[in-house]
Design a protein around this motif. Structure first.
Motif, PDB file in Angstrom:
ATOM      1  N   PHE A 118       0.800  -0.964  -0.136  1.00 50.59           N
ATOM      2  CA  PHE A 118      -0.116   0.059  -0.016  1.00 50.59           C
ATOM      3  C   PHE A 118       0.632   1.319  -0.048  1.00 50.59           C
ATOM      4  CE2 PHE A 118      -2.668  -3.275   1.916  1.00 50.59           C
ATOM      5  CZ  PHE A 118      -3.804  -3.210   1.188  1.00 50.59           C
ATOM      6  N   VAL A 119       2.241   1.253   0.133  1.00 47.16           N
ATOM      7  CA  VAL A 119       2.794   2.409   0.181  1.00 47.16           C
ATOM      8  C   VAL A 119       3.963   2.258  -0.823  1.00 47.16           C
ATOM      9  CG1 VAL A 119       4.236   4.035   1.657  1.00 47.16           C
ATOM     10  CG2 VAL A 119       2.696   2.626   2.692  1.00 47.16           C
ATOM     11  N   PRO A 120       3.704   3.052  -2.075  1.00 52.46           N
ATOM     12  CA  PRO A 120       4.627   3.045  -3.222  1.00 52.46           C
ATOM     13  C   PRO A 120       5.672   3.840  -2.904  1.00 52.46           C
ATOM     14  CG  PRO A 120       2.491   4.273  -3.704  1.00 52.46           C
ATOM     15  CD  PRO A 120       2.325   3.608  -2.358  1.00 52.46           C
ATOM     16  N   PRO A 121       6.929   3.715  -3.740  1.00 49.27           N
ATOM     17  CA  PRO A 121       7.740   4.553  -3.542  1.00 49.27           C
ATOM     18  C   PRO A 121       7.495   5.982  -3.769  1.00 49.27           C
ATOM     19  CG  PRO A 121       8.543   2.692  -4.681  1.00 49.27           C
ATOM     20  CD  PRO A 121       7.058   2.680  -4.803  1.00 49.27           C
ATOM     21  N   ASP A 122       8.104   6.992  -2.934  1.00 50.87           N
ATOM     22  CA  ASP A 122       7.703   8.551  -3.111  1.00 50.87           C
ATOM     23  C   ASP A 122       8.949   9.281  -2.907  1.00 50.87           C
ATOM     24  OD1 ASP A 122       6.580  10.982  -2.173  1.00 50.87           O
ATOM     25  OD2 ASP A 122       4.839  10.229  -2.035  1.00 50.87           O
ATOM     26  N   PRO A 123       9.386   9.829  -3.906  1.00 52.27           N
ATOM     27  CA  PRO A 123      10.653  10.727  -3.801  1.00 52.27           C
ATOM     28  C   PRO A 123      10.800  11.598  -2.904  1.00 52.27           C
ATOM     29  CG  PRO A 123      10.023   9.996  -6.180  1.00 52.27           C
ATOM     30  CD  PRO A 123       8.816   9.735  -5.269  1.00 52.27           C
ATOM     31  N   ALA A 124       9.513  12.534  -2.807  1.00 56.22           N
ATOM     32  CA  ALA A 124       9.466  13.585  -1.815  1.00 56.22           C
ATOM     33  C   ALA A 124       9.613  13.137  -0.396  1.00 56.22           C
ATOM     34  CB  ALA A 124       8.152  14.345  -2.180  1.00 56.22           C
ATOM     35  N   LEU A 125       8.851  11.762  -0.143  1.00 52.43           N
ATOM     36  CA  LEU A 125       8.998  11.495   1.320  1.00 52.43           C
ATOM     37  C   LEU A 125      10.486  10.829   1.515  1.00 52.43           C
ATOM     38  CD1 LEU A 125       5.408   9.836   1.508  1.00 52.43           C
ATOM     39  CD2 LEU A 125       6.047  12.010   2.689  1.00 52.43           C
ATOM     40  N   ALA A 179       3.955  16.112   8.068  1.00 51.64           N
ATOM     41  CA  ALA A 179       3.271  17.255   7.538  1.00 51.64           C
ATOM     42  C   ALA A 179       2.934  16.979   6.291  1.00 51.64           C
ATOM     43  CB  ALA A 179       4.044  18.472   7.880  1.00 51.64           C
ATOM     44  N   ILE A 180       3.883  16.388   5.417  1.00 53.05           N
ATOM     45  CA  ILE A 180       3.801  16.227   4.003  1.00 53.05           C
ATOM     46  C   ILE A 180       2.601  15.404   3.653  1.00 53.05           C
ATOM     47  CG2 ILE A 180       4.661  15.213   1.897  1.00 53.05           C
ATOM     48  CD1 ILE A 180       7.502  16.046   2.992  1.00 53.05           C
ATOM     49  N   HIS A 181       2.445  14.177   4.690  1.00 52.04           N
ATOM     50  CA  HIS A 181       0.977  13.299   4.588  1.00 52.04           C
ATOM     51  C   HIS A 181      -0.174  14.081   4.902  1.00 52.04           C
ATOM     52  CE1 HIS A 181       3.946  10.032   4.693  1.00 52.04           C
ATOM     53  NE2 HIS A 181       3.131   9.347   4.027  1.00 52.04           N
ATOM     54  N   LEU A 182      -0.200  14.795   5.862  1.00 54.13           N
ATOM     55  CA  LEU A 182      -1.305  15.791   6.059  1.00 54.13           C
ATOM     56  C   LEU A 182      -1.761  16.735   4.912  1.00 54.13           C
ATOM     57  CD1 LEU A 182      -0.339  16.302   9.801  1.00 54.13           C
ATOM     58  CD2 LEU A 182      -2.401  14.973   8.907  1.00 54.13           C
TER      59      LEU A 182
END
Length: 220
Positions: free
Chosen positions: A17-24, A72-75
């Motif tokens: 459920f959590v794909p790679p995410d460059p920003a995170l 904070a990015i997720h929110l």
């Protein structure tokens, strides 16, 4: 429960459920380089937060405890175009890292990181009439959790979603022996007994068993 099994289960969920995410991933790397403690929420918790805040239809969100801006990015990603997040952080250096991470993620226009002691900032926000917020996420000094909850309620409305992390602490809350565990135990009791709230705690599997609250303000 075996710590190895906990890690495997968490990894299994993240792979699904959590794909790679460059920003995170960049936010985590920036935080490591800056020497911030690696105590941010897990990728799966971030996914849950984002979904819950989106489901709540939140436009204005309050975060207590910024660290490097990972949560904070997720929110902020859960917010509509005109949405806004106010995040409170006691450490100026941590706040600087968080601001850079949020900007890199393309969310600088939606996030304001304020520096100072959370109790003081929350009281000032209430005095200025900055509420109500549609959602609140608490992940800061555990000893302050009971007061943070009460202050958050003053900045809430019926329907506000209140989330908080680290509420099981590997089982320490069952027989709390230190100040932090006692404060979290009290916070959990407040969640259960306060008639202004309907709430529960969702167990989280990481290196150890933990949990976070999902609470809805029903009346003030």
């Amino acid at each position: 429960m075996d710590a190895g099994l906990l890690r495997r289960v968490e990894g299994y969920i993240e792979e699904l459920f959590v794909p790679p995410d460059p920003a995170l991933e960049a936010a985590l790397e920036e935080s490591r380089r800056a020497g911030l403690p690696e105590i941010q929420i897990s990728p799966n918790q971030g996914r849950i937060l984002q979904i819950l805040v989106a489901l709540a239809g939140a436009r204005r969100v309050l975060e207590i405890g910024t660290l490097g801006g990972y949560s904070a990015i997720h929110l902020a990603r859960a917010l509509p175009e005109d949405g806004f997040l106010v995040s409170l952080e006691i450490d100026e250096r941590h706040a600087g890292v968080a601001r850079r991470n949020v900007e890199r993620a393309g969310l600088g226009g939606k996030v304001e990181v304020r520096v100072g002691e959370a109790r003081r900032l929350l009281v000032e926000m209430e005095r200025r009439g900055e509420g109500p917020f549609d959602a609140v996420f608490i992940d800061a000094d555990k000893r302050g959790y009971p007061e943070y909850l009460e202050l958050s309620l003053r900045l809430s409305r019926p329907g506000t979603l209140i989330l908080a992390d680290n509420l099981i602490r590997g089982g320490d809350v069952l027989e709390p022996r230190d100040e932090a565990a006692r404060a979290v135990h009290r916070f959990n009791q407040m969640l259960a007994r306060d008639r202004r709230l309907e709430a529960t705690i969702v167990p989280i599997l990481r290196e150890r068993l933990d949990g976070f609250s999902v609470a809805r303000v029903t009346g003030l």
